[in-house]
Design an enzyme around this catalytic site. Sequence first.
Site, PDB file in Angstrom:
ATOM      1  CB  SER A 142      -1.460   0.214   1.085  1.00 43.28           C
ATOM      2  OG  SER A 142      -0.505   0.309   2.092  1.00 43.28           O
ATOM      3  CE  LYS A 179      -2.516   1.821   4.147  1.00 44.89           C
ATOM      4  NZ  LYS A 179      -1.842   1.353   4.771  1.00 44.89           N
TER       5      LYS A 179
END
Length: 224
Positions: A142, A179
């Site tokens: 990701s 993230k």
Amino acid sequence: MLDHPKLTARQQQILDLIQAAISRTGAPPTRAEIANTLGFKSANAAEEHLQALARKGVIELVSGTSRGIRLRTDTVRNINAARGTSFGLPLSALAPLMLPLVGRVAAGSPILAQEHIDQTYSVEPSLFQTRPDYLLRVRGMSMRDAGIMDGDLLAVQSAHEARNGQIVVARLGDEVTVKRLRRTTQGVELLPENPDYPVIRVAPEEAFAIEGLAVGLIRNSMSM
């Protein structure tokens, strides 16, 4: 005597910029950011210098990503040692860091709980500008476009606050994720660096906490 490539003044500037960006945000700069910071007329000029650094074995360029710049840690360590510095710190004052490697994190338990620690690594301090507290094994792709790949070891400084744009280790409910943080008037968003993954919008009722800041990266080929 340490074996390391000779860099031009401009190449050294770019290397310092890359190291500082990774330390500050957890990710390398884009070509456009390098060009803007150093006053190049275009990102192409930055690309030429990056290619030269890659040919000298200082960095590795990952195709297809805007932040696909990865430091070759052995070479960078030798360059820093030859300069007598380690990201502005006196080399003589540094000792090897003993960093716990965190594997999978069980729901609801502290990241550094003993059962999560797979092993302990002895790591050169010269790899980091900001001292990390632990390593976290990255799972999934990701964050690919930030140069963070599956299996890499993310160096993390424990923290509960972060600035917009920093790459964080966050706990959302029972999950721990890596993230990029974005705060908006509507709330908190956790941004992937891969268009194949969705933005995570944190609902007001969800349990959310920042656990740490990304301050560096050890490539998966170095972690074997």
